[in-house]
Design an enzyme around this catalytic site. Structure first.
Site, PDB file in Angstrom:
ATOM      1  N   ARG A  50     -14.330   4.187   9.379  1.00  0.00           N
ATOM      2  CA  ARG A  50     -13.009   3.670   9.750  1.00  0.00           C
ATOM      3  C   ARG A  50     -12.586   4.217  11.114  1.00  0.00           C
ATOM      4  NH1 ARG A  50      -8.071   4.373   5.576  1.00  0.00           N
ATOM      5  NH2 ARG A  50      -8.149   6.511   6.340  1.00  0.00           N
ATOM      6  N   ARG A 103      -9.744   3.161  32.596  1.00  0.00           N
ATOM      7  CA  ARG A 103     -10.955   3.409  33.404  1.00  0.00           C
ATOM      8  C   ARG A 103     -10.910   4.802  34.034  1.00  0.00           C
ATOM      9  NH1 ARG A 103     -10.602  -2.142  36.693  1.00  0.00           N
ATOM     10  NH2 ARG A 103      -8.468  -1.379  36.658  1.00  0.00           N
ATOM     11  N   LYS A 150      -5.953   3.395  13.048  1.00  0.00           N
ATOM     12  CA  LYS A 150      -5.272   4.673  12.812  1.00  0.00           C
ATOM     13  C   LYS A 150      -5.162   5.361  14.158  1.00  0.00           C
ATOM     14  CE  LYS A 150      -5.524   7.436   9.261  1.00  0.00           C
ATOM     15  NZ  LYS A 150      -4.387   7.457   8.335  1.00  0.00           N
ATOM     16  N   GLU A 183       3.720  -1.026   3.006  1.00  0.00           N
ATOM     17  CA  GLU A 183       3.184   0.250   2.531  1.00  0.00           C
ATOM     18  C   GLU A 183       4.206   1.340   2.781  1.00  0.00           C
ATOM     19  OE1 GLU A 183      -0.263   1.562   4.758  1.00  0.00           O
ATOM     20  OE2 GLU A 183       0.499   0.705   6.610  1.00  0.00           O
TER      21      GLU A 183
HETATM   22  N1  PXG Z   1      -1.084   3.992   4.922  1.00  0.00           N
HETATM   23  C1  PXG Z   1      -0.878   4.695   6.043  1.00  0.00           C
HETATM   24  C2  PXG Z   1       0.028   4.142   7.077  1.00  0.00           C
HETATM   25  C3  PXG Z   1      -1.550   5.922   6.238  1.00  0.00           C
HETATM   26  O1  PXG Z   1      -1.363   6.586   7.365  1.00  0.00           O
HETATM   27  C4  PXG Z   1      -2.576   5.644   4.059  1.00  0.00           C
HETATM   28  C5  PXG Z   1      -1.904   4.441   3.946  1.00  0.00           C
HETATM   29  C6  PXG Z   1      -3.518   6.056   2.975  1.00  0.00           C
HETATM   30  O2  PXG Z   1      -4.856   5.910   3.414  1.00  0.00           O
HETATM   31  P1  PXG Z   1      -6.044   6.778   2.819  1.00  0.00           P
HETATM   32  O3  PXG Z   1      -7.245   6.280   3.503  1.00  0.00           O
HETATM   33  O4  PXG Z   1      -5.733   8.206   3.141  1.00  0.00           O
HETATM   34  O5  PXG Z   1      -6.065   6.541   1.363  1.00  0.00           O
HETATM   35  C7  PXG Z   1      -2.380   6.431   5.210  1.00  0.00           C
HETATM   36  C8  PXG Z   1      -3.042   7.771   5.322  1.00  0.00           C
HETATM   37  C9  PXG Z   1      -0.115  12.620   5.407  1.00  0.00           C
HETATM   38  C10 PXG Z   1      -0.744  11.619   6.329  1.00  0.00           C
HETATM   39  O6  PXG Z   1       0.189  13.735   5.866  1.00  0.00           O
HETATM   40  C11 PXG Z   1      -1.460  10.516   5.854  1.00  0.00           C
HETATM   41  C12 PXG Z   1      -2.028   9.619   6.771  1.00  0.00           C
HETATM   42  C13 PXG Z   1      -1.834   9.849   8.089  1.00  0.00           C
HETATM   43  C14 PXG Z   1      -1.113  10.914   8.521  1.00  0.00           C
HETATM   44  C15 PXG Z   1      -0.583  11.832   7.659  1.00  0.00           C
HETATM   45  O7  PXG Z   1       0.100  12.296   4.236  1.00  0.00           O
HETATM   46  N2  PXG Z   1      -2.798   8.498   6.503  1.00  0.00           N
END
Ligand code: PXG
Length: 291
Positions: A50, A103, A150, A183
């Site tokens: 990812r 660049r 991300k 979400e």
């Molecule tokens: N949605 C968003 C917007 C995310 O950032 C998830 C869903 C869950 O994805 P995963 O792959 O982890 O099941 C995320 C996860 C935290 C934190 O501290 C979590 C995320 C990013 C930054 C901080 O909980 N990403």
């Protein structure tokens, strides 16, 4: 604490980047949040895949191979002697000038791996469930900045989190531009209705979470019907159960949304079963390492 910075494991105090790094100047970079359970890195390959997909879309050339990054992740965990950990892996565009032109950063991308102890949510939360609200800030439109990327710019989610905290809540539900449920700020959302599982499709401004995918897989194995389609607030309010999924939070039951009690107002049987099964999976699956 030790941090991996561009090929070297250095002391935390020595892990520094330039103020001209576009990761800092523009949030120009990508990241992953990963977990290790008892010397097993959960879904490491999926996270690295990812990361590379996010980087590909923003035309950021990752300066290392997937295999190298996986090994470096393990080396960092070992250097910190961490059996259980939260891993933050990021690639920044690197040093450039004060303009937007990528660049100028060519060949300067930086890989940083930070490993730390996990701050687990209180046990009470999993037993009693969470109260959450929908907030005014909508999720980024996929046509503008696709939530699948991300990126180091998480202001969209931070704004929503601020709104939840200001209202006295710990987590926010973000809607998409049509008003459908997208979400939460760092978690995906699921509802259960008549023993069937529903979650918004990834095309609607929802990150394809790795925990989300794992839950869908577990549910199918347990013969629970899974449906990835749009969810309205009405459907959410009238669901039997609701829960959030994410690497940091795992599976968190939700018992109240915008003042509406969900189901009986306590974590339901499907949520509890999925959490139990998820914990079993994290105990046996993953990339193993030695300390
Ligand atoms: N949605 C968003 C917007 C995310 O950032 C998830 C869903 C869950 O994805 P995963 O792959 O982890 O099941 C995320 C996860 C935290 C934190 O501290 C979590 C995320 C990013 C930054 C901080 O909980 N990403």
């Amino acid at each position: 604490m030790k941090v991996f910075m561009n090929g070297k494991i250095v002391k935390k105090e020595d892990a520094k980047i330039s103020v001209f790094d576009h990761g800092l100047l523009y949030g120009d970079g990508v990241f992953e949040g990963i977990r290790a359970y008892n010397c097993l890195v959960f879904k490491l390959k999926e996270h690295i895949d990812r990361l590379f997909e996010s980087a590909h879309t923003i035309m950021l050339s990752v300066p290392y191979s997937k295999k190298y990054i996986m090994d470096a992740t393990i080396r960092t965990l070992q250097a910190n002697r961490l059996r259980n950990a939260y891993i933050r892996l990021l690639v920044t565009r690197g040093e450039g000038d004060l303009g937007l032109d990528i660049r100028k950063c060519q060949g300067n991308a930086k890989l940083i791996i930070i490993t730390d102890k996990i701050a687990l949510y209180p046990r009470r939360l999993y037993e009693q469930g969470l109260k959450i609200i929908t907030v005014p800030t909508i999720r980024n439109l996929p046509e503008a900045l696709n939530p699948q990327i991300k990126s180091l710019n998480y202001l969209n989610n931070i704004l929503a989190k601020i709104e939840a905290i200001n209202a006295g809540y710990e987590e926010a539900i973000m809607l998409d531009s049509l008003g459908y449920v997208a979400e939460c700020t760092g978690d995906n959302i699921f509802i259960v209705k008549n023993k069937k599982l529903y979650t918004p499709p990834q095309c609607m401004g929802t990150l394809r979470g790795i925990t989300r995918d794992t839950i869908l897989e577990i549910a199918r194995q347990k013969d629970i019907s899974t449906n990835e389609h749009v969810i309205t607030r009405h459907e959410m309010y009238n669901s039997d159960e609701c829960f959030l999924t994410g690497t940091a939070a795992e599976i968190v039951p939700v018992v109240n949304i915008d003042g509406r009690k969900i189901g009986r107002g306590k974590p339901g049987p499907v949520t509890k079963m999925l959490l139990e099964e998820f914990r079993k999976v994290t105990k046996k699956d993953g990339v193993k390492y030695k300390l």
